[in-house]
Design an enzyme around this catalytic site. Structure first.
Site, mmCIF file in Angstrom:
data_model
loop_
_atom_site.group_PDB
_atom_site.id
_atom_site.type_symbol
_atom_site.label_atom_id
_atom_site.label_comp_id
_atom_site.label_asym_id
_atom_site.label_seq_id
_atom_site.Cartn_x
_atom_site.Cartn_y
_atom_site.Cartn_z
ATOM 1 N N HIS A 57 -18.789 -18.756 -18.266
ATOM 2 C CA HIS A 57 -19.613 -19.940 -17.999
ATOM 3 C C HIS A 57 -20.551 -19.704 -16.813
ATOM 4 O O HIS A 57 -20.160 -19.838 -15.659
ATOM 5 C CB HIS A 57 -18.680 -21.126 -17.705
ATOM 6 C CG HIS A 57 -19.377 -22.456 -17.646
ATOM 7 N ND1 HIS A 57 -18.735 -23.625 -17.959
ATOM 8 C CD2 HIS A 57 -20.643 -22.803 -17.305
ATOM 9 C CE1 HIS A 57 -19.581 -24.637 -17.818
ATOM 10 N NE2 HIS A 57 -20.742 -24.158 -17.411
ATOM 11 N N ASP A 304 -19.130 -21.366 -13.602
ATOM 12 C CA ASP A 304 -20.167 -22.404 -13.719
ATOM 13 C C ASP A 304 -21.262 -22.163 -12.668
ATOM 14 O O ASP A 304 -21.837 -23.112 -12.108
ATOM 15 C CB ASP A 304 -19.582 -23.816 -13.585
ATOM 16 C CG ASP A 304 -20.551 -24.892 -14.082
ATOM 17 O OD1 ASP A 304 -21.625 -24.531 -14.609
ATOM 18 O OD2 ASP A 304 -20.234 -26.088 -13.935
#
Lengths: 432, 320
Positions: A57, A304
Site C-alpha cells: 500500500h 500507506d
C-alpha cells in the site's frame, strides 16, 4: 555476469551464512564461501538478512501529482527502507483504471530500477464507486494486476462491492477495501473521541470503519472471495477480523506503521503532519493493533506512504491534506513492535513485511525464503543501531516520525541482485 | 500573574490570570462610563482584526476596545476562497508580519487556526483567538464570567471567583466554541457546570469534562436551581442535518420561555452570546426579561477585550 557475496549474514532463525548471488539469483549458501576476484563482497557481520520487504500500500503520485512524488523518488525511498517491491495505489491522475495506465506505472517502475513497482487497479471507474473498472483488462495486461482497490475512497455500494469480490475471482485477484462509511465521516478531521471533542474538530468515529469491515467480511464469506482490509486502525476492527478468520473467511488485514506508534493526542498541536485517513486513534487502539500483529490477526504492515507537498500541510488543520510518508521508517516500527518488545521474533517480522504481502499480491519473485534458487531480493538490518528520523529520499517531507529515535537501521538492500542501498547509501542509479 | 503572550484558549488562563483580567476589565468598564472614553495605553501599537468569517458583533467589539486603548487598528476581512484556504492564512499572516502588526485578533472558520498562527513562525505578534471553528472563543467566556461576577457581587467584584455558582449551558454544545471556552474558564473559576442538550448535540466522551450532563431541561432546572443559564445559538445548518426533528420540537424541549423563566430563582441570570434566534432557543419574553443579561454581555465585551489587549500588549517588551 555480476557476482555479489554477502559475508556473515545472520538469517531470521539465527543461522549464519555467506550468500552468493549471481545476476538475479542466489547461487550458493554456506557458512564460509570464498570469493573470486570479480566478486563484490558486502560485509553483513552483525546484520540480520531477510527477504526484501514488500509494501502492499503506497501512493507514488505519478502520473498526475509529480509535485508530491514520482515513481523514481518513491522507489529510492523504498530502497532506503529495505523494500524490493511496492504496490502503487490507483488514485493517480489519470486514475489507474485501465490497462494503459497500469502498464505505464509498471514501466516507470522498471525504468527507475530500484524496486518492483506493482500497480494496483481501481475497482470502479475513476474511483467514483458507480461501475466496475476494466478489471479483466488490467489483470491480463503486462502489469498482471492482482490487487484492486479504490483506496482513498470506500467501495461503499454493497452491490458493487459484492460484484467486485465475485468478479476478481476470475483472475485470482483480491479487493483491498478502504473501510470508511462515507455518511458517518462527512467532514471528518480526526478520531472521534475525547481529543476531538476538546479540539472542536469533526470526528471520524471508529464505527465508520468497523461497520464496513463487518459488512465486507460477511460479503466475502457469502461469495467465497478473497478480501483484504487496508489500514486497520481500531481495536473493534481487530475483533471483527479475528471473528471472521475464526469462521474461515478469506480475509487478510494490514496495519500502517503510524497506527502502530502514534495516537490522536498528537492532534492537540493542530499540526497537520498528524492528519491522516483513517485517523490516528487512541492508545488502547494502538495496543490492540500491536497485539493483533503479533498474534497473526493482522497479516501485514503496509505503509500507506502518502506524500504531499509543503503547501498541503502548511496551513490550518481542516484545509490540510490527509496522509503521511512512511517507507523509510516501516522497518524500525516493525522492530519496535515485534523485536524490541520481546514479544515476537524476526520470522514474524519477515512474514508481516515480506512473505505475507507478497502472497496477498500473488508476487512469486518476492517474499521468497532465502535459499539457493530464490530471486535475490534481500535486506540487511542492523538490529542494534537506532535512527533519529530526519532526511528522506521522498520528494515530500510530511513525516510524522521526524525527530523520533527509532530502533534498527536498514543497511543494505539487494534488489534482484543489485545493491540499491549499500552501507546506508542509496545507489546513484537503478538496476538496468 | 504570568505574562501571557497569546490568548488561544480559555484553558491558557489559570485562576490568577483569569481574575487579573476580570479585575482589569472592571477598571476598563469605568473608562467606558467617562465622557472621554479613551486611554493612551496602546498608543503606537498596531492591531489587526483578521476575520475569515463574518462576525460584525465580535469585530466591532474588538475594534472599539482597541480604539479606546489608542491602538492603530486595521480591519482585514479575508474570507478564504475554497480553492486556496490554506495558502491564504499563511500568506496573509506573513503579509501582516511584514507590515509590523503587534497583535492579530483572528476569527476563523477552522478549529485551531489561531493555534496554527501562534505556533507556525509566520508571525511574531500576539495572537488573540476571536473564535476558531467549533473550538473556542475565550474572550466570550471571559465576558460571560465578568457579567456573572458583576451581577452577583456588583461593586465588590474585584478579586472574586465563581465558587459556589451553578451555571447551566443549554443547547448545541457539540458545535459551540462558546460552550468549550466557558466550560474551561468556569472550571478554573470554581463554578459548577451543567450541560443540557439533546444527545445529538453533545460531544462524545464528556465524562472527562468535569460537568454534569442532562437531557431534560425542565427536570434539570428544577433539580439544579442554577444561578445562571446560558443559552447557545442554534445554527441554521443544524436544522436540516437530522440533529433534531424540527424547530418546533427543539424550541419546546430546549428553548427558554416564560414558563421556564418562572422556574428560575428570582435573581438568576439568563445569558445568550448573541445573535439570538428569537422564538427558537429563546423567546422574546425571556430575552427581554429582567433576568436577561444579553445587553450587559455586549457592553462588558468591550471592557473585557480592552483588559485582554492590555495584558497581552502593555507588559514587558522583552518578548518582542
Amino acid at each position: 555476469m555480476t557476482v555479489l557475496l554477502l559475508k556473515s549474514a545472520q538469517l531470521a532463525d539465527g543461522s549464519l551464512f555467506d550468500i552468493e548471488i549471481t545476476d538475479q539469483v542466489i547461487t550458493a549458501m554456506a557458512p564460509n564461501l570464498s570469493a573470486s576476484e570479480l566478486t563484490q563482497q558486502i560485509d553483513c557481520s552483525g546484520l540480520i538478512v531477510l527477504p526484501g520487504f514488500v509494501d502492499l500500500h503506497t501512493h507514488l503520485r505519478e502520473p498526475g501529482f509529480e509535485q508530491s512524488e514520482t515513481v523514481l523518488t518513491a522507489s529510492r525511498s523504498a530502497a532506503a527502507g529495505g523494500f524490493t517491491a511496492v504496490h502503487a495505489m490507483a488514485n493517480t491522475s489519470p486514475v489507474a483504471d485501465t490497462a494503459g495506465v497500469v502498464e505505464q506505472v509498471q514501466a516507470l517502475g522498471l525504468a527507475a530500477g530500484f524496486v518492483d513497482v506493482v500497480p494496483i487497479g481501481a475497482v470502479t471507474v475513476g474511483l467514483e464507486g458507480l461501475r466496475l473498472a476494466e478489471i479483466g483488462a488490467m489483470a491480463n495486461s503486462k502489469a498482471k494486476v492482482r490487487v484492486f482497490s479504490d483506496d482513498g475512497k470506500c467501495v461503499f455500494d454493497p452491490v458493487l462491492m459484492r460484484h467486485a469480490l465475485e468478479y476478481v475471482k476470475a483472475f485470482d485477484g483480491v479487493v483491498a477495501q478502504h473501510a470508511q462509511e462515507p455518511r458517518l465521516t462527512e467532514g471528518a478531521q480526526m478520531h472521534e473521541g475525547e481529543v476531538s471533542a476538546n479540539l472542536g474538530l469533526t470526528g471520524w468515529p471508529a464505527v465508520a470503519e468497523e461497520a464496513i469491515i463487518a459488512r465486507d467480511v460477511l460479503l466475502a464469506e457469502h461469495v467465497g472471495s478473497r478480501l483484504h482490509i487496508c489500514h486497520l486502525s481500531t481495536a473493534g476492527s481487530v475483533e471483527i477480523i479475528r471473528w471472521a478468520k475464526a469462521r474461515g473467511v478469506q480475509v487478510t488485514a494490514e496495519v500502517t506503521p503510524h497506527h502502530l506508534l502514534l495516537t490522536d493526542e498528537l492532534a492537540r498541536t493542530y499540526d497537520p503532519v498528524f492528519k491522516v485517513n483513517p485517523p490516528l486513534r487512541t492508545q488502547a487502539d494502538v495496543l490492540a493493533l500491536r497485539e493483533a500483529l503479533i498474534d497473526g490477526t493482522i497479516d501485514i504492515i503496509a505503509t500507506d506512504h502518502a506524500p504531499h507537498p509543503t503547501e498541503s500541510k502548511d496551513c490550518e488543520w481542516a484545509s490540510a491534506a490527509f496522509g503521511m510518508i512512511g517507507l523509510e521508517t516501516a522497518a524500525s516500527v516493525a522492530i519496535d513492535v515485534l523485536i524490541k518488545s520481546e514479544k515476537s521474533n524476526w520470522q514474524r517480522l519477515t512474514e508481516v513485511l515480506s512473505v505475507n504481502p507478497a502472497k496477498i499480491g500473488r508476487l512469486t519473485e518476492q517474499g521468497q525464503s532465502i535459499r539457493v534458487g530464490s530471486v535475490a531480493n534481500l535486506v540487511a538490518i542492523d538490529p542494534n543501531a537506532s535512527t533519529v528520523v530526519g532526511q528522506t529520499q521522498s520528494k515530500s517531507e510530511n513525516n510524522p516520525f521526524k525527530g523520533l529515535e527509532l530502533p534498527g537501521k536498514v543497511v543494505h538492500t539487494i534488489y534482484r541482485g543489485y545493491a540499491t542501498l549499500l552501507n546506508g547509501k542509496v545507489a546513484e542509479a537503478g538496476r538496468i | 500573574m504570568s505574562q501571557l503572550r497569546h490568548l488561544l484558549s480559555a484553558g491558557d488562563l489559570d485562576r490568577a490570570s483569569a481574575i487579573a483580567i476580570l479585575d482589569t476589565a472592571e477598571e476598563m468598564s469605568s473608562v467606558n462610563h467617562r465622557d472621554i472614553k479613551k486611554l493612551p495605553t496602546l498608543r503606537g501599537k498596531t492591531i489587526v482584526n483578521l476575520f475569515f468569517e463574518d462576525s460584525t458583533r465580535t469585530r466591532i467589539s474588538f475594534e472599539l476596545a482597541e480604539k479606546r486603548l489608542s491602538a492603530d487598528v486595521i480591519n482585514f476581512s479575508a474570507k478564504g476562497s475554497s480553492v486556496s484556504k490554506g495558502e491564504s492564512l499563511k500568506d496573509t499572516a506573513q503579509t501582516l508580519e511584514a507590515m509590523g502588526a503587534d497583535a492579530v485578533v483572528i476569527r476563523h472558520w477552522a478549529s485551531g487556526a489561531a493555534n496554527v498562527l501562534a505556533h507556525s513562525g509566520w508571525i511574531n505578534g500576539s495572537i488573540i483567538n476571536a473564535g476558531d471553528g467549533t473550538h473556542e472563543h475565550p474572550t466570550q467566556a471571559l465576558l460571560d464570567a465578568f457579567t456573572m461576577r458583576k451581577r452577583i457581587y456588583g461593586d465588590d467584584s474585584k478579586g472574586r471567583d465563581l465558587v459556589g455558582q451553578k451555571v447551566m449551558i443549554v443547547g448545541d454544545v457539540l458545535h459551540s466554541r462558546v460552550a468549550r471556552s466557558n466550560v474551561k474558564l468556569l472550571a478554573t473559576l470554581g463554578a459548577e457546570v451543567h450541560l443540557v442538550a439533546p444527545p445529538t448535540l453533545l460531544p462524545v466522551k464528556l465524562e472527562t469534562w468535569g460537568v454534569s450532563v442532562h437531557f431534560d431541561l425542565d427536570t434539570a432546572l428544577r433539580q439544579v436551581q442554577p444561578d445562571s443559564v446560558m443559552m447557545l445559538r442554534v445554527q441554521a445548518e443544524r436544522m436540516n442535518a437530522a440533529f433534531f426533528p424540527s424547530e418546533r420540537e427543539y424550541s419546546r424541549l430546549w428553548g427558554f420561555n416564560s414558563e421556564r423563566l418562572a422556574m428560575l430563582k428570582p435573581h438568576a441570570l439568563l445569558m445568550h452570546p448573541g445573535p439570538m434566534n428569537r422564538g427558537l432557543e429563546i423567546t422574546a419574553s425571556a430575552a427581554d426579561s429582567p433576568n436577561s443579561t444579553i445587553l450587559e454581555q455586549v457592553a462588558n465585551g468591550v471592557s473585557v477585550r480592552m483588559a485582554v489587549l492590555f495584558h497581552l500588549l502593555s507588559g514587558d517588551k522583552e518578548s518582542k
